[in-house]
Design an enzyme around this catalytic site. Structure first.
Site, PDB file in Angstrom:
ATOM      1  N   TYR A 118      41.319  46.004  25.713  1.00  0.00           N
ATOM      2  CA  TYR A 118      40.267  45.019  26.008  1.00  0.00           C
ATOM      3  C   TYR A 118      39.521  44.642  24.723  1.00  0.00           C
ATOM      4  O   TYR A 118      39.341  43.457  24.420  1.00  0.00           O
ATOM      5  CB  TYR A 118      39.316  45.615  27.047  1.00  0.00           C
TER       6      TYR A 118
HETATM    7  N1  LIG Z   1      31.406  41.528  33.573  1.00  0.00           N
HETATM    8  C1  LIG Z   1      31.131  41.943  32.341  1.00  0.00           C
HETATM    9  O1  LIG Z   1      30.393  42.915  32.130  1.00  0.00           O
HETATM   10  C2  LIG Z   1      31.684  41.203  31.171  1.00  0.00           C
HETATM   11  C3  LIG Z   1      31.170  41.495  29.905  1.00  0.00           C
HETATM   12  C4  LIG Z   1      31.681  40.840  28.798  1.00  0.00           C
HETATM   13  C5  LIG Z   1      32.684  39.904  28.948  1.00  0.00           C
HETATM   14  N2  LIG Z   1      33.180  39.632  30.182  1.00  0.00           N
HETATM   15  C6  LIG Z   1      34.253  38.649  30.279  1.00  0.00           C
HETATM   16  O2  LIG Z   1      33.854  37.567  31.114  1.00  0.00           O
HETATM   17  C7  LIG Z   1      34.980  37.045  31.819  1.00  0.00           C
HETATM   18  C8  LIG Z   1      34.701  37.066  33.313  1.00  0.00           C
HETATM   19  O3  LIG Z   1      34.443  38.404  33.708  1.00  0.00           O
HETATM   20  P1  LIG Z   1      33.986  38.795  35.186  1.00  0.00           P
HETATM   21  O4  LIG Z   1      33.177  40.014  35.070  1.00  0.00           O
HETATM   22  O5  LIG Z   1      33.457  37.602  35.874  1.00  0.00           O
HETATM   23  O6  LIG Z   1      35.414  39.237  35.800  1.00  0.00           O
HETATM   24  P2  LIG Z   1      35.991  39.102  37.285  1.00  0.00           P
HETATM   25  O7  LIG Z   1      37.025  40.186  37.384  1.00  0.00           O
HETATM   26  O8  LIG Z   1      34.896  39.073  38.282  1.00  0.00           O
HETATM   27  O9  LIG Z   1      36.709  37.667  37.250  1.00  0.00           O
HETATM   28  C9  LIG Z   1      37.889  37.437  36.492  1.00  0.00           C
HETATM   29  C10 LIG Z   1      38.702  36.346  37.169  1.00  0.00           C
HETATM   30  O10 LIG Z   1      39.934  36.197  36.436  1.00  0.00           O
HETATM   31  C11 LIG Z   1      40.962  35.932  37.389  1.00  0.00           C
HETATM   32  N3  LIG Z   1      42.279  36.305  36.885  1.00  0.00           N
HETATM   33  C12 LIG Z   1      42.745  37.556  36.595  1.00  0.00           C
HETATM   34  N4  LIG Z   1      44.032  37.501  36.237  1.00  0.00           N
HETATM   35  C13 LIG Z   1      44.386  36.181  36.285  1.00  0.00           C
HETATM   36  C14 LIG Z   1      45.596  35.496  36.004  1.00  0.00           C
HETATM   37  N5  LIG Z   1      46.728  36.125  35.661  1.00  0.00           N
HETATM   38  N6  LIG Z   1      45.595  34.141  36.113  1.00  0.00           N
HETATM   39  C15 LIG Z   1      44.485  33.467  36.482  1.00  0.00           C
HETATM   40  N7  LIG Z   1      43.315  34.084  36.789  1.00  0.00           N
HETATM   41  C16 LIG Z   1      43.272  35.422  36.683  1.00  0.00           C
HETATM   42  C17 LIG Z   1      40.598  36.824  38.590  1.00  0.00           C
HETATM   43  O11 LIG Z   1      41.250  36.373  39.771  1.00  0.00           O
HETATM   44  C18 LIG Z   1      39.090  36.678  38.626  1.00  0.00           C
HETATM   45  O12 LIG Z   1      38.673  35.630  39.482  1.00  0.00           O
HETATM   46  C19 LIG Z   1      36.172  37.923  31.413  1.00  0.00           C
HETATM   47  O13 LIG Z   1      36.862  37.328  30.362  1.00  0.00           O
HETATM   48  C20 LIG Z   1      35.502  39.202  30.944  1.00  0.00           C
HETATM   49  O14 LIG Z   1      36.316  39.916  30.030  1.00  0.00           O
HETATM   50  C21 LIG Z   1      32.699  40.253  31.298  1.00  0.00           C
END
Ligand SMILES: NC(=O)c1ccc[n+]([C@@H]2O[C@H](COP(=O)([O-])OP(=O)(O)OC[C@H]3O[C@@H](n4cnc5c(N)ncnc54)[C@H](O)[C@@H]3O)[C@@H](O)[C@H]2O)c1
Length: 251
Positions: free
Chosen positions: A158
């Protein structure tokens, strides 16, 4: 040049929009009057979100980030069926297997995280940039992470892919600066979403303890910053990783 945050009728593609951060961003941009295309692998959740938002300016599309052709088709379908994309916010991301030392990393899983978090982001940006460049305007935002700036233990795949995203926007930002296109990243600490809920309890505690504000960020906080970055007002900042960490990163 119009220095405005108004995004009414702007065609904005939001990926990863079925859950968490992407879902909030897609709903908020539609409420602000943008023509939103919410894309994700999870079509069922997208359909539920479409009924919830219940607006004519909210469209949904299925995409699989594990398949280059699916990403290429998404961009051409949006351009042909809806119109010229002005903004892209890429929120697809997976954590992958976590919690082990590097010597125990599952390389097949590493490749999957790389494919979804970094390679697919590049493929998507390539298609969108090709479309935006002749029009002389565009806004691209990639969801990176504090993991990409600092590295988090037990989260090598990650962290590496999120660092890659930060480098991607720095390189692309410079390349496309002369063409009216800004390309930035957002690097949040822990945000309260379904992804965060999947952390091992000790890992979550460790990550939370590093936030000086002593709390998780909210999806609303991410969406308001994203809405500004994707607007015409964000006109003199490119190749930058915006911070959203409650004080963890002060750079
Ligand atoms: N939640 C956190 O604490 C956090 C912190 C820093 C960065 N982020 C980043 O923010 C972004 C969103 O995170 P989140 O917490 O909302 O995650 P989440 O898991 O709630 O949402 C991620 C989405 O990506 C989709 N997805 C996964 N694999 C896929 C694929 N092969 N094709 C198309 N769609 C796909 C999933 O269906 C889901 O709807 C991510 O890139 C994550 O790394 C999140």
């Amino acid at each position: 040049m119009t220095n405005t945050t108004d995004i009414t009728n702007h065609i904005i593609l939001v990926t990863g929009a079925a859950s968490g951060i992407g879902k909030q961003i897609a709903a908020q941009l539609a409420a602000q009057g943008a023509e939103v295309i919410a894309a994700d692998l999870n079509l069922e959740a997208l359909e539920a979100l479409k009924s919830e938002v219940n607006k004519a300016n909210f469209h949904i599309k299925k995409v699989d980030f594990n398949n280059d052709q699916s990403i290429i088709s998404l961009v051409s379908e949006v351009e042909n069926q809806i119109g010229p994309i002005k903004g892209l916010i890429n929120c697809v991301g997976i954590l992958g297997k976590s919690g082990m030392l590097s010597e125990d990393i599952d390389l097949v899983n590493f490749d999957l995280v790389y494919q979804i978090n970094l390679r697919a982001a590049l493929v998507l940006s390539m298609q969108v940039l090709k479309a935006m460049k002749p029009r002389g305007y565009g806004r691209i935002l990639q969801l990176a992470s504090i993991s990409g700036k600092e590295g988090n233990p037990g989260l090598v795949a990650y962290s590496v892919t999120k660092a890659g995203l930060i480098a991607l926007v720095k390189a692309q930002g410079k390349e496309y600066a002369p063409f009216g296109i800004t390309i930035n990243a957002l690097a949040p600490a822990l945000i309260d979403t379904p992804m965060t809920a999947s952390f091992e309890p000790e890992q979550r505690q460790y990550l939370e303890s590093k936030i000086p504000m002593n709390r998780l960020g909210t999806v609303e906080e991410v969406a308001s910053l994203a809405a500004w970055i994707i607007s015409p007002a964000c006109s003199f900042t490119t190749g930058f990783a915006f911070d959203l960490t409650g004080g963890r990163a002060t750079y």
